[in-house]
Design an enzyme around this catalytic site. Sequence first.
Site, PDB file in Angstrom:
ATOM      1  NE  ARG A 122      -2.456  11.777  15.240  1.00  0.00           N
ATOM      2  CZ  ARG A 122      -1.547  11.216  16.028  1.00  0.00           C
ATOM      3  NH1 ARG A 122      -1.588   9.918  16.282  1.00  0.00           N
ATOM      4  NH2 ARG A 122      -0.581  11.937  16.565  1.00  0.00           N
ATOM      5  NE  ARG A 139      -6.706  -5.084   3.070  1.00  0.00           N
ATOM      6  CZ  ARG A 139      -6.076  -3.909   3.174  1.00  0.00           C
ATOM      7  NH1 ARG A 139      -5.673  -3.271   2.110  1.00  0.00           N
ATOM      8  NH2 ARG A 139      -5.860  -3.396   4.356  1.00  0.00           N
ATOM      9  NE  ARG A 145      -7.024  -1.051   9.719  1.00  0.00           N
ATOM     10  CZ  ARG A 145      -6.327   0.051   9.976  1.00  0.00           C
ATOM     11  NH1 ARG A 145      -6.731   0.880  10.944  1.00  0.00           N
ATOM     12  NH2 ARG A 145      -5.269   0.338   9.277  1.00  0.00           N
ATOM     13  NE  ARG A 188      -1.612   4.701   9.768  1.00  0.00           N
ATOM     14  CZ  ARG A 188      -1.907   3.574   9.126  1.00  0.00           C
ATOM     15  NH1 ARG A 188      -1.129   3.143   8.162  1.00  0.00           N
ATOM     16  NH2 ARG A 188      -2.964   2.891   9.446  1.00  0.00           N
ATOM     17  CE  LYS A 203      -0.646  -3.191   3.457  1.00  0.00           C
ATOM     18  NZ  LYS A 203      -0.775  -3.254   4.935  1.00  0.00           N
TER      19      LYS A 203
HETATM   20  P1  AP5 Z   1       2.238   2.302   7.162  1.00  0.00           P
HETATM   21  O1  AP5 Z   1       3.342   2.374   6.167  1.00  0.00           O
HETATM   22  O2  AP5 Z   1       1.208   3.359   7.139  1.00  0.00           O
HETATM   23  O3  AP5 Z   1       1.587   0.833   7.152  1.00  0.00           O
HETATM   24  P2  AP5 Z   1       0.623   0.140   6.106  1.00  0.00           P
HETATM   25  O4  AP5 Z   1       1.053  -1.277   5.980  1.00  0.00           O
HETATM   26  O5  AP5 Z   1       0.547   0.932   4.839  1.00  0.00           O
HETATM   27  O6  AP5 Z   1      -0.702   0.204   6.953  1.00  0.00           O
HETATM   28  P3  AP5 Z   1      -2.205   0.547   6.622  1.00  0.00           P
HETATM   29  O7  AP5 Z   1      -2.899   0.735   7.937  1.00  0.00           O
HETATM   30  O8  AP5 Z   1      -2.330   1.656   5.621  1.00  0.00           O
HETATM   31  O9  AP5 Z   1      -2.688  -0.762   6.025  1.00  0.00           O
HETATM   32  P4  AP5 Z   1      -4.084  -1.255   5.988  1.00  0.00           P
HETATM   33  O10 AP5 Z   1      -3.812  -2.399   5.097  1.00  0.00           O
HETATM   34  O11 AP5 Z   1      -4.780  -1.548   7.206  1.00  0.00           O
HETATM   35  O12 AP5 Z   1      -4.922   0.003   5.455  1.00  0.00           O
HETATM   36  P5  AP5 Z   1      -5.430   0.411   4.022  1.00  0.00           P
HETATM   37  O13 AP5 Z   1      -5.372   1.866   3.914  1.00  0.00           O
HETATM   38  O14 AP5 Z   1      -4.826  -0.430   2.967  1.00  0.00           O
HETATM   39  O15 AP5 Z   1       2.932   2.227   8.623  1.00  0.00           O
HETATM   40  C1  AP5 Z   1       2.147   2.240   9.807  1.00  0.00           C
HETATM   41  C2  AP5 Z   1       2.848   3.114  10.877  1.00  0.00           C
HETATM   42  O16 AP5 Z   1       4.059   2.466  11.278  1.00  0.00           O
HETATM   43  C3  AP5 Z   1       3.257   4.515  10.358  1.00  0.00           C
HETATM   44  O17 AP5 Z   1       3.089   5.431  11.382  1.00  0.00           O
HETATM   45  C4  AP5 Z   1       4.755   4.351  10.010  1.00  0.00           C
HETATM   46  O18 AP5 Z   1       5.466   5.570  10.166  1.00  0.00           O
HETATM   47  C5  AP5 Z   1       5.204   3.308  11.031  1.00  0.00           C
HETATM   48  N1  AP5 Z   1       6.251   2.414  10.503  1.00  0.00           N
HETATM   49  C6  AP5 Z   1       6.386   1.945   9.238  1.00  0.00           C
HETATM   50  N2  AP5 Z   1       7.457   1.117   9.146  1.00  0.00           N
HETATM   51  C7  AP5 Z   1       8.000   1.055  10.396  1.00  0.00           C
HETATM   52  C8  AP5 Z   1       9.121   0.367  10.954  1.00  0.00           C
HETATM   53  N3  AP5 Z   1       9.906  -0.437  10.212  1.00  0.00           N
HETATM   54  N4  AP5 Z   1       9.402   0.535  12.273  1.00  0.00           N
HETATM   55  C9  AP5 Z   1       8.593   1.341  13.041  1.00  0.00           C
HETATM   56  N5  AP5 Z   1       7.517   2.020  12.569  1.00  0.00           N
HETATM   57  C10 AP5 Z   1       7.221   1.885  11.254  1.00  0.00           C
HETATM   58  O19 AP5 Z   1      -6.977  -0.072   4.122  1.00  0.00           O
HETATM   59  C11 AP5 Z   1      -7.892   0.599   4.962  1.00  0.00           C
HETATM   60  C12 AP5 Z   1      -9.256  -0.060   4.828  1.00  0.00           C
HETATM   61  O20 AP5 Z   1      -9.712   0.039   3.468  1.00  0.00           O
HETATM   62  C13 AP5 Z   1      -9.289  -1.564   5.136  1.00  0.00           C
HETATM   63  O21 AP5 Z   1      -9.459  -1.826   6.523  1.00  0.00           O
HETATM   64  C14 AP5 Z   1     -10.491  -2.022   4.301  1.00  0.00           C
HETATM   65  O22 AP5 Z   1     -11.702  -1.667   4.936  1.00  0.00           O
HETATM   66  C15 AP5 Z   1     -10.362  -1.155   3.048  1.00  0.00           C
HETATM   67  N6  AP5 Z   1      -9.564  -1.787   1.987  1.00  0.00           N
HETATM   68  C16 AP5 Z   1      -8.405  -1.328   1.461  1.00  0.00           C
HETATM   69  N7  AP5 Z   1      -7.950  -2.131   0.499  1.00  0.00           N
HETATM   70  C17 AP5 Z   1      -8.848  -3.149   0.408  1.00  0.00           C
HETATM   71  C18 AP5 Z   1      -8.925  -4.316  -0.387  1.00  0.00           C
HETATM   72  N8  AP5 Z   1      -7.989  -4.615  -1.310  1.00  0.00           N
HETATM   73  N9  AP5 Z   1      -9.978  -5.143  -0.193  1.00  0.00           N
HETATM   74  C19 AP5 Z   1     -10.954  -4.877   0.698  1.00  0.00           C
HETATM   75  N10 AP5 Z   1     -10.930  -3.782   1.497  1.00  0.00           N
HETATM   76  C20 AP5 Z   1      -9.894  -2.928   1.361  1.00  0.00           C
END
Ligand code: AP5
Length: 209
Positions: A154, A89, A166, A123, A14
């Site tokens: 990281r 979410r 997660r 990542r 995303k």
């Molecule tokens: P990346 O683009 O970083 O993936 P992402 O979908 O953004 O993953 P996140 O881990 O950031 O999502 P998340 O939803 O768990 O975390 P968030 O920060 O929102 O890609 C991942 C890796 O893959 C990278 O290394 C990239 O280079 C690689 N990649 C990308 N595309 C690729 C491809 N096509 N092929 C190969 N490799 C690829 O949330 C963190 C925490 O915050 C949550 O656990 C929760 O505790 C809290 N939180 C956040 N939002 C909320 C909410 N709305 N409600 C409640 N809690 C929340």
Amino acid sequence: MSSIVLFGPPGAGKGTQAERITTSTGLPQVSTGDMLRAAVKQQTPTGIEAKEYMEAGLLVPDSIIIDLIRDRIKLPDAQAGVMFDGFPRTIPQAEALAQITAVSHVIAIEVPDERIVDRICGRYSCGNCGSVYHETFNPVSNSGCECGDFIEKRRADDNKETVKSRLSAYHEQTSPLADWYDNKGIFHRVNGDRDINLISDDILLALKK
Ligand code: AP5
């Protein structure tokens, strides 16, 4: 004013896609994960409360998230809409969002669970500009990050144990939103288990529908 939602499991890409398509859409990326990490770093009351949930791989309570979004959406750069990354979410978050702003497209980036652990554990990002990379799939070039000042960073929650929680949170609390948005006719599925450029092309195509 109309906004876009990038939807999908942790590590689906995303953030990677939001970074790439923001120029084409003209909409600013609003990542609740990034906002929460900033709050944790600054040790604000929100950050202090959110930290333990994030470290355990659990969703932060809806009331905290909805308040963050209500404030963010009032800023001048959000007036023409935004690109939500990682929000909503839960169904209550989606219901609150519907009261706050119109959503024209929900783009689901679909990636099988077995790919997620590798993606998350490999990542890293640039601590200077926030660009996201991957040890194997998307490494930073030999000349460093495009911003010119690469510092490897990281995330504290990028480890095998937390990824499991997660993913469970995603399947139990977030994936029901797919039907919720599908019923509204604005849900578009994109195969996220492919080359990063192909996925961006498909997202931009879906946004024209
Ligand atoms: P990346 O683009 O970083 O993936 P992402 O979908 O953004 O993953 P996140 O881990 O950031 O999502 P998340 O939803 O768990 O975390 P968030 O920060 O929102 O890609 C991942 C890796 O893959 C990278 O290394 C990239 O280079 C690689 N990649 C990308 N595309 C690729 C491809 N096509 N092929 C190969 N490799 C690829 O949330 C963190 C925490 O915050 C949550 O656990 C929760 O505790 C809290 N939180 C956040 N939002 C909320 C909410 N709305 N409600 C409640 N809690 C929340």
